[in-house]
Structures are given as C-alpha cells and as structure tokens.
Design a protein around this motif. Structure first.
Motif, short mmCIF file in Angstrom:
data_model
loop_
_atom_site.label_atom_id
_atom_site.label_comp_id
_atom_site.label_asym_id
_atom_site.label_seq_id
_atom_site.Cartn_x
_atom_site.Cartn_y
_atom_site.Cartn_z
N THR A 1 0.82 -1.21 0.00
CA THR A 1 0.00 0.00 0.00
C THR A 1 0.86 1.27 0.00
O THR A 1 0.42 2.31 -0.47
CB THR A 1 -1.01 0.01 1.17
N ARG A 2 2.10 1.16 0.49
CA ARG A 2 3.03 2.30 0.30
C ARG A 2 3.36 2.46 -1.18
O ARG A 2 3.39 3.56 -1.72
CB ARG A 2 4.32 2.10 1.10
N ALA A 3 3.60 1.33 -1.86
CA ALA A 3 3.87 1.38 -3.30
C ALA A 3 2.67 1.97 -4.04
O ALA A 3 2.82 2.77 -4.97
CB ALA A 3 4.18 -0.03 -3.82
N ALA A 4 1.48 1.56 -3.60
CA ALA A 4 0.26 2.08 -4.22
C ALA A 4 0.22 3.60 -4.10
O ALA A 4 0.07 4.32 -5.10
CB ALA A 4 -0.98 1.44 -3.57
N ALA A 5 0.36 4.09 -2.87
CA ALA A 5 0.27 5.54 -2.65
C ALA A 5 1.34 6.27 -3.46
O ALA A 5 1.07 7.31 -4.07
CB ALA A 5 0.40 5.85 -1.16
N ALA A 6 2.54 5.72 -3.51
CA ALA A 6 3.62 6.36 -4.25
C ALA A 6 3.31 6.41 -5.75
O ALA A 6 3.79 7.29 -6.46
CB ALA A 6 4.94 5.62 -4.01
N ALA B 1 5.44 -7.05 -10.59
CA ALA B 1 5.10 -6.07 -9.56
C ALA B 1 4.91 -4.72 -10.22
O ALA B 1 5.89 -4.11 -10.65
CB ALA B 1 6.20 -6.01 -8.51
N GLY B 2 3.67 -4.25 -10.32
CA GLY B 2 3.45 -3.03 -11.09
C GLY B 2 2.69 -1.92 -10.41
O GLY B 2 2.34 -0.92 -11.04
N LEU B 3 2.43 -2.06 -9.10
CA LEU B 3 1.55 -1.08 -8.44
C LEU B 3 2.07 0.35 -8.55
O LEU B 3 1.31 1.26 -8.86
CB LEU B 3 1.44 -1.42 -6.95
N GLN B 4 3.35 0.52 -8.29
CA GLN B 4 3.88 1.88 -8.22
C GLN B 4 4.12 2.48 -9.60
O GLN B 4 4.11 3.70 -9.77
CB GLN B 4 5.18 1.90 -7.39
N THR B 5 4.33 1.62 -10.59
CA THR B 5 4.72 2.09 -11.92
C THR B 5 3.58 2.05 -12.93
O THR B 5 3.74 2.53 -14.05
CB THR B 5 5.87 1.21 -12.46
N GLY B 6 2.43 1.47 -12.56
CA GLY B 6 1.36 1.21 -13.53
C GLY B 6 0.86 2.47 -14.25
O GLY B 6 0.80 2.51 -15.48
N ASP C 1 4.00 15.77 -17.33
CA ASP C 1 5.09 15.84 -18.29
C ASP C 1 6.47 15.65 -17.66
O ASP C 1 7.47 15.58 -18.37
CB ASP C 1 5.04 17.18 -19.05
N ALA C 2 6.50 15.57 -16.34
CA ALA C 2 7.78 15.31 -15.67
C ALA C 2 8.14 13.84 -15.85
O ALA C 2 7.26 12.98 -16.00
CB ALA C 2 7.67 15.65 -14.19
N THR C 3 9.43 13.53 -15.87
CA THR C 3 9.86 12.15 -16.10
C THR C 3 10.73 11.66 -14.95
O THR C 3 11.26 12.46 -14.17
CB THR C 3 10.65 12.02 -17.41
N PHE C 4 10.85 10.34 -14.85
CA PHE C 4 11.76 9.74 -13.87
C PHE C 4 12.26 8.41 -14.42
O PHE C 4 11.62 7.84 -15.30
CB PHE C 4 11.07 9.54 -12.51
N GLN D 1 14.58 1.30 -5.58
CA GLN D 1 13.99 2.49 -4.95
C GLN D 1 12.47 2.40 -4.84
O GLN D 1 11.83 3.26 -4.26
CB GLN D 1 14.37 3.76 -5.74
N LEU D 2 11.87 1.38 -5.43
CA LEU D 2 10.41 1.25 -5.39
C LEU D 2 9.99 0.77 -3.99
O LEU D 2 10.78 0.16 -3.27
CB LEU D 2 9.92 0.29 -6.48
N GLN D 3 8.74 1.01 -3.65
CA GLN D 3 8.27 0.75 -2.28
C GLN D 3 7.83 -0.69 -2.04
O GLN D 3 7.68 -1.11 -0.89
CB GLN D 3 7.09 1.69 -1.96
N HIS D 4 7.55 -1.45 -3.09
CA HIS D 4 7.09 -2.82 -2.83
C HIS D 4 8.25 -3.65 -2.28
O HIS D 4 9.40 -3.23 -2.32
CB HIS D 4 6.43 -3.43 -4.07
N LYS D 5 7.93 -4.82 -1.73
CA LYS D 5 8.88 -5.46 -0.83
C LYS D 5 10.17 -5.94 -1.50
O LYS D 5 11.24 -5.79 -0.94
CB LYS D 5 8.19 -6.62 -0.12
N ASN D 6 10.07 -6.56 -2.67
CA ASN D 6 11.26 -7.15 -3.29
C ASN D 6 11.71 -6.32 -4.50
O ASN D 6 10.90 -5.97 -5.34
CB ASN D 6 10.97 -8.59 -3.70
N PRO D 7 13.01 -6.03 -4.57
CA PRO D 7 13.50 -5.07 -5.57
C PRO D 7 13.61 -5.66 -6.97
O PRO D 7 14.68 -5.76 -7.55
CB PRO D 7 14.87 -4.69 -5.02
N VAL D 8 12.47 -6.07 -7.51
CA VAL D 8 12.42 -6.60 -8.88
C VAL D 8 11.36 -5.80 -9.62
O VAL D 8 10.27 -5.59 -9.11
CB VAL D 8 12.00 -8.09 -8.88
N SER D 9 11.69 -5.33 -10.83
CA SER D 9 10.70 -4.60 -11.63
C SER D 9 10.97 -4.82 -13.11
O SER D 9 12.12 -4.78 -13.55
CB SER D 9 10.78 -3.09 -11.34
#
Ligand SMILES: [Zn+2]
Length: 446
Positions: free
Chosen positions: A79-84, A333-338, A390-393, A399-407
C-alpha cells in the motif's frame, strides 16, 4: 463564508472528461464543493504550474500475499507502493496469501491484518475453488467484490482450479445472487499440449502458453455465461486473438467485462532477452503486433479497464535457476509504476491522459461498484492525486516501495510523476512507520 478542512486549487482539474480550473473544497474526507473559487480552507494546496489534479487510481487486481507469503509482499509495503504510484484503492486477490480468501474466516483474517497496516483503501476478492462451491453466498454476504477462479493450475497448491463442470456450477451459484466471477482464462488442455522444458529463451516460454490457451478458455467462459446468465470478467487479457469472440459476446448482450494490464500494453516479446524472468507472467507478454491490437481494443471500448496484476515474489523465486522461464515465479510487480507506464505509452500514441484515467480510475471504480471513487465530483471521496504529467523519472527497482526489488520497468524512463496522494482529503505519508491511513472496503450489498 464556509471554511473547508482542505481546499485544493489548480488550473487543470479533471472533472468528468474535462480539464477545468477549479477549487475543490473538502470536508470530512468528502468533496463538498467544486467552484471557480475562491474557497477558504483550514489547509490550502495550490498546484504548481506543471501539476494536474486527478482522481486516485482504483486498482482492482493486486496480490498482497499477507499473511502466509508476506516475504513476497505485505500490506504495508504494497500500500506504500500504491500511494507512491497514485493508487488510492486496491482490491486484493484471494491467492497467494495463506489462507487463501475462500471462506469467511479467511476473509476475517485478511481484513484484520490489512486494518493494521494499509496506507490506502483495501477491498477483497473471494476465491471460487473446488472445495468451497456451494458456500459462495456466505462470502458474498460478507462483502467480497466477487469471486476469482482459475481454469488451469494457479501456481500455488492451496488454490485449485475449476474444471468445466465446476465452472458451470460456480456460475450457476453466483448468478443466483447476481454476483461476479472473475476468471484467469487459460485452458489446461492447451497448456499441457504445448508444455516444454523451459530454459532461458523467452520465445519458448511464449510458445508454451499460446494464444489458443486464452481463446479456448475465453470461449468456454462465454458459452457458460450464455447458459447461466451470470456476470463474468476476463482477467489480464494478453492475447488479442480472443477479442473477436469477446466483441461478439458483448454485442450479443452477455455480461462480460475485460481487463488488460500495463505490461501487456508497454512491453513486447521483442524487448525481452534471454533469462529476463522479471518479465515472466501468465498469460505471457506477446509480440508487438498483439500489443498494438490491445491498444486499439482499449480505444474502441472492447477492453474496459487497465489494472496492474501486481504479483510479486521474492527475488530468489523470480530469478530462480539462472533465469529459467519454466521455473521462475510468474508475476510482475506493477503497483507503483502502472499509471506512469501506461501514460508514457499512451502519450507516445497521442492518447490523452483523461482516457488513461478513465481506464484506471473511473471505469475500475464502476467495475467494482465503488460509487464514491474514481471521480472528482461533489459527494465523492477526496481520494486525489497531484500529478506532474510531463515530468519524467527513471525507474530503479531498488527504490520502489514494494517489498522485493524486482521490476520489469527497471531502467526505463517513464513520464508522469506523482507529487502527492490524498486519501479522504489527507496526504498519505509513505515514510516507514507512518500510521495506517487506509480504510477497509466491502462491496455494497443492496
Ligand atoms: Zn493476478
């Protein structure tokens, strides 16, 4: 003059399908006024020149996995990933947690865990498995949003799939209370006939789960919906080859809805290298022409919604056996990036942002029957996102908030930065240890 708890002021506020300069007055977590202003508030947020105000994303396809496989993903991190990522409501899938959400007792367990940790709103799907057919009404009455079923093995032993006869029984049972069946539609016979010995070659993985696995299963669902009059939803459509049958079924008046996912819209087979199991999911990501056809179907209204199917595991399982597609965990895992991923690709295709929000917020809220979500309107919940479109990242998995650092998006530059997420009119604080701000949601029962 009335003073609101919070006033949000912006030059571009998405109201319906239109962008307007507006002031939003919020009291007790609900939008109480929308005017040209000026309004008075105990707190005032004024959007920067590069920011727009949009309704929060409602993601109806998320696997949180807690309790039981919390090392894969838990309510706090998800849910932190979601909010982010601008997601204010998630609906949790009934598997890969243990227990699976197939009984009222299991639902209570999941609710108790979520209540202590959720930073955004959380609702629950129930599961329809061979063991609980005949008792689905109890879960329906307890407030699940519908029932998930698999037609082929689910990937975890404790969540069995329905055979043809059981699918018919489930839909009969669900039709009796006008519930909803959401289906993972891959046909076990086709999968078995195409099984191979895996390995690092992505194309061989796609060959093991061909279009026919989806089209055969979807045609079966359509036939049973026709016989039972039930409502059904096709989860994570990957194969555009199934679209003609779905189009015809919907034109016939059958109550079938369809979703697809950011990874099917933004990644294609041609981009996936040997052993790159961060891209493994089921059904699989297919080729570029297929991807174009999915976009066309969205634009034409043949696909209703876009949801993430956020389904992480540990990094060890995701990269198991040196990138063997047969053995690695299938899930992205796509919540934060969807939102950013879909918006980036939509912009490239000259599809406006309001359509993206239509598919990911207003239509998903409608699909789940959440009348007070997915729109900026008087009386709606103040679940809002301040977005710099229009901002990019550049995505960095670590650096993503979900538990395991795979994206699957690691290293990609995406467009659309979430600057602030508001839940019931309060800014969500995603710092570790912040108090939970989410509410538990139950499906409305007339
Ligand atoms: Zn899923």
């Amino acid at each position: 003059m009335t003073s609101f708890d919070l006033v949000v002021r912006g030059a571009y506020v998405l109201i319906g399908d239109n962008w307007r300069a507006a002031e939003i007055g919020i009291t007790d977590g609900v939008i109480a006024a929308i005017t040209a202003g000026p309004l008075e508030g105990a707190e005032v947020i004024t959007l920067a020149d590069d920011e727009v105000l949009v309704p929060g994303i409602v993601d109806t396809h998320v696997h949180v996995n807690e309790p039981g496989r919390t090392e894969w993903e838990g309510f706090a991190s998800a849910t932190r990933a979601a909010a982010a990522g601008g997601v204010t409501t998630i609906i949790d899938m009934p598997l890969n947690s243990i227990p699976a959400t197939t009984t009222v007792e299991a639902l209570d367990v999941k609710r108790a865990v979520a209540a202590e940790k959720a930073m955004v709103n959380v609702g629950f799907w129930g599961g329809a498995v061979p063991e609980n057919l005949g008792t689905l009404r109890e879960l329906h009455d307890a407030g699940v949003f519908g029932f998930k079923a698999f037609l082929a093995p689910s990937g975890v032993d404790e969540f069995g799939h329905l055979d043809a006869e059981q699918l018919e029984r489930a839909l009969d049972e669900i039709a009796a209370f006008d519930g909803l069946l959401i289906v993972h539609a891959e046909d076990p016979g086709v999968l078995e006939a195409h099984a191979n010995d895996g390995g690092v070659d992505y194309h061989r993985f796609v060959e093991s789960r061909p279009d026919a696995a989806e089209t055969t299963a979807i045609e079966r669902v359509i036939a049973v919906v026709r016989r039972t009059g039930a409502r059904a939803h096709i989860l994570h459509l990957s194969s555009a080859a199934a679209l003609p049958a779905l189009r015809a079924a919907r034109a016939e008046g059958l109550k079938i809805t369809v979703e697809t996912c950011p990874h099917y819209l933004t990644i294609s087979e041609e981009q996936i290298g040997d052993g790159a199991t961060q891209f493994k999911c089921c059904p699989p990501i297919r080729d570029d022409a297929n991807r174009d056809a999915l976009w066309q179907a969205l634009v034409d209204g043949d696909i209703d919604i876009v949801v993430t199917d956020h389904s992480p595991s540990t990094a060890e399982l995701k990269y198991a056996h040196g990138g063997d597609f047969g053995l690695a965990w299938g899930g992205i895992a796509g919540l934060q990036t969807g939102l950013a991923a879909v918006w980036t690709e939509a912009a490239r295709r000259e599809i406006p942002l309001e359509r993206v929000l239509g598919w990911m917020s207003s239509a998903t809220a409608r699909f789940a029957g959440l009348d007070t979500k997915g729109r900026i309107a008087v009386g709606a919940d103040a679940d809002l996102v301040v977005l710099a479109p229009d901002a990019t990242f550049t995505v960095e998995a670590t650096q993503l908030q979900h538990k395991n650092p795979v994206s699957a998006y690691d290293g990609r530059e995406l467009r659309g930065v979430v600057r602030r997420t508001l839940l019931a009119g309060r800014t969500v604080d995603i710092a570790p240890g912040a108090a939970p701000t989410g509410s538990l949601l139950s499906a409305a029962r007339p």
